[in-house]
Every structure is written in structure tokens, then in C-alpha cells.
Design an enzyme around this catalytic site. Structure first.
Site, short mmCIF file in Angstrom:
data_model
loop_
_atom_site.label_atom_id
_atom_site.label_comp_id
_atom_site.label_asym_id
_atom_site.label_seq_id
_atom_site.Cartn_x
_atom_site.Cartn_y
_atom_site.Cartn_z
N TYR A 1 0.80 -1.24 0.00
CA TYR A 1 0.00 0.00 0.00
C TYR A 1 0.82 1.28 0.00
CZ TYR A 1 -3.56 -3.39 1.02
OH TYR A 1 -4.39 -4.47 0.95
N PRO B 1 -11.23 -0.34 -1.71
CA PRO B 1 -12.46 -1.03 -2.09
C PRO B 1 -13.70 -0.16 -1.82
CG PRO B 1 -11.12 -2.37 -0.63
CD PRO B 1 -10.60 -0.97 -0.56
N HIS C 1 -7.26 1.26 2.05
CA HIS C 1 -6.97 -0.13 2.39
C HIS C 1 -5.76 -0.34 3.32
CE1 HIS C 1 -7.43 -4.34 2.00
NE2 HIS C 1 -7.80 -4.40 0.75
N SER D 1 -24.74 -28.44 1.19
CA SER D 1 -25.56 -29.66 1.19
C SER D 1 -24.82 -30.80 0.49
CB SER D 1 -26.90 -29.38 0.51
OG SER D 1 -26.71 -29.24 -0.88
N LYS E 1 -21.58 -31.10 1.01
CA LYS E 1 -20.38 -31.18 1.86
C LYS E 1 -19.16 -30.55 1.19
CE LYS E 1 -21.76 -34.90 4.86
NZ LYS E 1 -23.17 -34.69 4.50
N SER F 1 -16.99 -26.88 0.54
CA SER F 1 -16.80 -25.53 1.07
C SER F 1 -17.35 -24.53 0.05
CB SER F 1 -15.31 -25.29 1.30
OG SER F 1 -14.93 -24.03 0.81
N PRO F 2 -18.27 -23.65 0.45
CA PRO F 2 -18.82 -22.69 -0.50
C PRO F 2 -17.73 -21.84 -1.15
CG PRO F 2 -20.12 -22.68 1.52
CD PRO F 2 -18.93 -23.55 1.77
N ASP F 3 -16.73 -21.45 -0.38
CA ASP F 3 -15.68 -20.61 -0.94
C ASP F 3 -14.90 -21.35 -2.04
OD1 ASP F 3 -13.92 -18.22 -1.00
OD2 ASP F 3 -12.43 -19.71 -0.40
N TYR G 1 -5.31 -15.13 -7.56
CA TYR G 1 -4.99 -14.73 -6.18
C TYR G 1 -6.29 -14.71 -5.39
CZ TYR G 1 -2.96 -11.57 -2.60
OH TYR G 1 -2.49 -10.99 -1.45
N SER H 1 -11.51 -12.19 -3.82
CA SER H 1 -11.65 -12.22 -2.38
C SER H 1 -13.09 -12.51 -1.98
CB SER H 1 -11.22 -10.88 -1.80
OG SER H 1 -11.27 -10.92 -0.40
#
Ligand SMILES: *[C@@H]1O[C@H](CO)[C@@H](O)[C@H](O)[C@H]1NC(C)=O
Ligand SMILES: *[C@@H]1O[C@H](CO)[C@@H](O)[C@H](O)[C@H]1NC(C)=O
Ligand SMILES: *[C@@H]1O[C@H](CO)[C@@H](O)[C@H](O)[C@H]1NC(C)=O
Length: 570
Positions: free
Chosen positions: A57, A70, A293, A374, A376, A378-380, A402, A499
Site C-alpha cells: 500500500y 475497495p 486499504h 448440502s 459437503k 466448502s462454499p468458498d 490470487y 476475495s
């Protein structure tokens, strides 16, 4: 490894006092490593987090607007006039002050991730702080540290800044109706729209702004006005209405408003981009925020937003008789011909930037985080694989990806990168559209790719390399060859910069791409839908945020179909 072990040693608190411990220690170290004095005296930077803050930064000379700051888009509010705008802003300010009371008393509850407590330090850096431009490197100053912490916020309307004291003389925060009246006074005394947008200077390249800054604060009045903004607890931007667009385009437009203000004709001058936290409330019901940031990552910011939104739901405005409060002080600026020239340059630059950014907000409504759970998965990791598939379908190749991951399980930890493109993810994306592959095989490859992604989330990569590189530079030893190798540069050219920033509030964070030919993608998986913000640069012919969003939507749908078909036949 040395750096990771010694400097970022996890200090897992036994009690709920993690926040306290972190903040106190941080306050000491913050003054040393990031205060103006320390930087001027050339003191060596000591921790990996400081190196990160500097290299990611403070050393960056790109504008903060759009390139590093952001934006957060909040759901559209149902007001369409100035009364509604001010009522909303008054409640929001009261909500942030309510949050601040937890910071002041150091009673913010400690957050946990996977059962582990997280370092709460970042929360202590977002209020009452500001970035200040320097000739080669900027600094962030936290004014909450001194003996008499500031008790005012800044409000900007029609490019004019005001100091609004938000505490009564007995130390109690102003009530919502008190704030409302003060905002009304500000509104009424900033009706002229022909003012110079001094704030737009903060949107420029850091070197250009650094020069203009020195020029600006030569004048005593200007210097005092700038200090008042820098020292304020946060800034509230009361924005003018933006041009109306269709419902479909509404969120794209608001995301752009949060990222850059829409250009010099609209609200780009209604900002102080160096300010850590700026809440933005438009007259047309658009609202959100932008933040600088350097001092903090997204999750603490959206946690604050969740708190404020909750508070606003609980609080009703009641008109009570009250003692008249003094008129909020208007901040004056003396505009010399030279400053006027700097403002014109900044306007031109901002207009080019605003024109450059392609922002697409996608509300994926077919399912949310419940679906991968549902199965099993990981959503991410599931969403990351959908991004891989979307990119592969658009370009017939994969790219360095990234994904930021939290390091807050370590004291003062910031972020680490998870590299989402793996041999396994490529195998999955290739198989997905291959008619000769069976569905069961595709599903197995998806499952494998997701597992590998989860494992990588626990590995240390980029930050470690940064630590090694900075050590070599600071010790003046020769730079190890790997840092000069072309493959190292190629691997760090992140065409997908992503992200996950989850929140309770139905909002979405957005940020610009990291490279000229790449995408910035932020997502917030809710239970039954997923909010995405995809950005790209218009000047790049190979990228198209709308097109990638369409591929993403199709990929998510196809992956669901695949899993359902496979589980049916099992
Ligand atoms: C602001 O102006 C409006 C419209 O002229 C007026 O009704 C209101 O009383 C004024 N408010 C304050 C606080 O001066
Ligand atoms: C997204 O769509 C869902 C379902 O239609 C809706 O409930 C939600 O409010 C939408 N969110 C946003 C940010 O548009
Ligand atoms: C981007 O993609 C969309 C949808 O595929 C298309 O309609 C649009 O023309 C493209 N934009 C550019 C500048 O090519």
C-alpha cells in the site's frame, strides 16, 4: 520461515481480552513503525505486517481510488429526497458511534475462525486515522492514540467540508435527532454548487498528489482544514444524485459511485480518498462506503457495517426538545492559481480513470452457500472453482489466481494469498466441457480440486516470499535468483484477483483489477444467493466484466446440474 515463526508468532489469548492485548501492543508499535516521525527518522521496519503494509500500500504510487480502495454497496434505500438522505445519514452516524463506544472501552467481542480467536487489532485502526501522501512513500497516522482523541467527524456536501462535533460536552454522543439537525444546517449552508472540488486532489497518483499536497498546505488556513479532515473520526459524503439508470444497471452504477464517485461532474470531488473510512449517502437512496486499504482488510469493515445496519433497524428517530448546538464549522480553502491548476489536472485524471473502469455487479439468485454445503463442499472453494471454469471457458486457458486469506489468527496478521489455480483445478475445468468424460468423473475431479484448494488455504506462500525478499533487501545481501526469474513474475501476474468478503448484510464489496489485463472479483455468499462484483479495465480489449459474469453464472448453474445428476444416479 524464520520471519513467520518469530514475528508473527500466534499469541492465542486465553481470555476474551485478545482485543485489548492486541490493541495496546499495537498502539505502541503503530507509533514506531507507521508514525510520521518514525518514517522520517528512517527507522527500520520490523514486522512482516509492516512490510506488507508498505509494499502493498504505502509504497504504491498508483491512485488509491479504484486501484487499492475497495467500495461497499449497501442495498438501495427507499428514500428519494434530502430529508430521507439526512435521516439515514444521521442514523448511520449514530450507529458508527455506537460501534466506536466498543472500540473506546475495548469491549469489542473477539472473533473466531474455525474455533480460533482472531487478532482484533485492525478494528482499532479504521477510525480516526488517515493516509498522508509523501514524496516516495505515504504514511498512515492514527490520531486516536493521543491524549485528547478527536471528537468530530467530517461531512462533505457539494464539495464543501464541515467539522461536525458528535459528542456533547458531557462526553455523551449526539442523538440521532441532534445529528439530523446538524446535518440540516450543513446542507443549508452548502447549497452553492460552484465550489472548487479540493477533495479530488486525493484521487490522483500519489506522487502528483504528494506535490500538490505540499503546495496546498503552504497556506495556514488550508493546512488547518486538511488537518481537521485527517483527524476526524470518519467522513460522511452526502452525494448529489447520479444520472438515473435502469434497475438492471443500478448496482453497477452504485458500485462505481463507491469506487470513484462517477467523475468530476458527479461525486468524485465529494470525497477525501486518503480518509480511512468514508460513508457515502446519495440523495437518490444509493448508499455504501469506500475505505483506504492500508490500515485494514475487508472483513473488519463489513463487520462494522453489519453492526451499523443492525443498530439502524433498532433505532427510531424521535424528535425531542433540545439545547441548540453550535453551527458546524465550515472548512475554508484558499485556492491559489497553482492549486486551481492541480485541481484541474486531478479532475482530468479522475475522468479518465472513471471512464476506464468496467464494473459489473451480479446477483446470482439460483442458489447460495447452502447448496455446496448440502454437498459437503466448502462454499468458498466451490465458488473459486466456478471462477476457474468461467475463465477457462472464456479464454481456453487458466491464469494465475490470487485469493486473499486471513492471517488474523496471528497477532497483527493481515492477509495471505491462496493460489486457486492448481493442477487439479485445471483437470476439472478441462473435463467439465469434454463430452467424452462421464459426469461421475467430472464430479470427482471437482471434489478433488476443492479439497486441494482447502489444503492450500492453510499454506503460506506469497507473504513468505515477500518476507524473504524484504530481508534480502534490508540486509543488502544479493537478491536470490528466484526473484529475478521470469517465471516468478509470470506467476505473480494475477489475472484473477479475488476475495470472499462475507457479511450478514446483503451487500457486496468491490475493487479494481490488480493488473491491466485482469479482473477484480469480490463475492459475498448469502444463504440463498451470491453477490458478486466483477471489475475490468475498458482499455483492455481482452477483458469484459459482463462477459465473464455471464460465464460465471453459467458455470455455477452447470456445476449444480452436474452434482444433482451424479447424486441422483448414485
Ligand atoms: C434548512 O432549510 C430548510 C428549507 O429552507 C428549512 O425548512 C430548515 O428549517 C432549515 N434547517 C436549519 C437547521 O436551518
Ligand atoms: C439478490 O436477489 C435476491 C433474490 O431475488 C434478493 O432477495 C436480494 O435482495 C438481492 N440482493 C441484491 C444485493 O440485489
Ligand atoms: C462485453 O460482453 C457483452 C456480453 O457478452 C457484450 O454485449 C459487449 O458488447 C461486450 N463489450 C465489449 C466492449 O466488447
Amino acid at each position: 520461515i524464520f520471519i513467520i515463526n518469530v514475528k508473527s508468532q500466534p499469541r492465542l489469548p486465553k481470555t476474551h481480552n485478545a482485543a485489548q492485548m492486541c490493541s495496546k501492543e499495537r498502539r505502541r508499535s503503530f507509533r514506531n513503525s507507521s508514525g510520521v516521525d518514525a518514517v522520517m527518522s528512517g527507522r527500520r521496519c520490523v514486522s512482516l505486517s509492516d512490510w506488507w503494509m508498505q509494499s502493498a500500500y504505502l509504497d504504491s504510487r498508483m491512485p488509491v481510488a479504484m486501484y487499492t480502495s475497495p467500495g461497499v454497496v449497501l442495498p438501495k434505500m427507499h428514500f428519494q429526497d434530502r430529508q430521507g438522505q439526512m435521516r439515514f445519514a444521521a442514523k448511520l452516524i449514530a450507529g458508527v458511534l455506537d460501534f466506536k463506544s466498543m472500540i473506546d472501552s475495548e469491549t469489542l467481542p473477539v472473533e473466531y475462525l474455525g474455533g480460533k480467536p482472531l487478532c482484533m487489532d485492525q478494528y482499532y485502526q479504521v477510525l480516526t486515522s488517515c493516509r498522508i501522501p509523501g514524496p516516495k512513500r505515504d504514511v498512515v497516522v492514527n490520531y486516536a492514540i493521543g491524549k485528547t482523541p478527536p471528537s468530530h467527524i467530517t461531512v462533505v456536501h457539494n464539495f464543501q467540508f464541515f467539522v461536525l462535533d458528535v459528542y456533547n460536552s458531557d462526553g455523551s454522543p449526539l442523538t440521532v435527532d441532534q445529528i439530523y439537525v446538524q446535518l440540516e444546517k450543513i446542507w443549508n449552508s452548502s447549497l452553492q454548487t460552484n465550489k472548487e472540488p479540493v477533495g479530488i486532489l486525493t484521487s490522483n497518483h500519489r506522487n502528483t498528489w504528494g506535490k500538490a499536497y505540499n503546495n496546498l498546505i503552504k497556506d495556514k488556513t488550508n493546512k488547518e482544514s486538511v488537518r481537521a479532515i485527517q483527524k476526524s473520526i470518519f467522513t460522511v459524503c452526502l452525494d448529489a444524485p447520479m444520472p438515473r439508470v435502469s434497475d438492471e444497471m443500478y448496482h453497477n452504477k452504485v458500485a462505481a459511485q463507491m469506487l470513484h464517485g462517477g467523475g468530476s461532474r458527479w461525486n468524485s470531488g465529494n470525497r477525501w480518498f486518503d480518509k480511512t473510512l468514508q460513508f457515502i449517502v446519495g440523495e437518490d437512496g444509493s448508499c455504501g462506503l469506500t475505505y483506504e486499504h492500508a490500515p485494514a482488510e475487508g472483513p473488519p469493515i463489513v463487520f462494522l457495517v453489519d453492526h451499523v445496519v443492525d443498530y439502524m433497524k433498532r433505532t427510531e428517530m424521535v424528535r425531542t426538545p433540545m439545547i441548540p448546538l453550535p453551527m458546524p464549522q465550515k472548512l475554508r480553502f484558499n485556492i491559489t492559481p497553482e492549486i486551481k491548476k492541480d485541481i484541474e489536472k486531478a479532475k482530468q485524471n479522475m475522468n479518465i480513470m472513471a471512464h476506464e473502469l468496467d464494473v459489473r455487479v451480479l446477483n446470482f439468485t439460483h442458489y447460495g452457500r447452502k447448496f455446496p454445503k448440502s454437498h459437503k463442499m466448502s462454499p468458498d472453494a466451490f465458488i473459486q472453482m466456478a471462477l476457474q471454469l468461467a475463465y477457462y471457458r472464456m479464454y481456453q486457458t487458466c491464469c494465475p489466481t490470487y485469493e486473499s486469506a486471513s492471517l488474523r489468527m496471528f497477532r497483527l496478521g493481515r492477509t495471505e494469498a491462496v493460489l486457486s489455480t492448481t493442477t487439479e483445478s485445471l483437470q476439472f475445468t478441462k473435463a467439465m466441457d469434454d463430452p467424452s468424460e462421464h459426469n461421475s468423473e467430472k464430479a470427482a475431479l471437482l471434489d478433488k480440486a476443492i479439497k486441494v484448494h482447502r489444503e492450500h488455504t492453510h499454506m503460506v506462500s506469497i507473504m513468505h516470499m515477500l518476507g524473504l525478499k524484504m530481508m534480502a533487501i534490508e540486509d543488502l545481501t544479493s537478491l536470490p535468483e528466484i526473484f529475478m526469474d521470469t517465471s516468478f513474475a509470470v506467476a505473480a501476474h494475477f489475472n484473477l484477483y479475488t476475495s470472499q468478503v462475507g457479511s450478514k448484510t446483503d451487500c457486496v464489496m468491490c475493487f479494481g483489477p490488480m493488473v491491466p489485463d485482469g479482473y477484480g472479483i469480490c463475492y459475498n455468499p448469502m444463504d440463498d444467493h451470491i453477490n458478486f462484483a466483477v471489475t475490468a479495465f475498458n482499455s483492455c480489449e481482452e477483458t469484459n466484466a459482463t462477459k465473464l459474469s455471464q460465464f460465471l453464472e453459467d458455470s455455477l448453474l452447470d456445476m449444480k446440474t452436474l452434482l444433482e445428476q451424479v447424486s441422483k444416479t448414485q
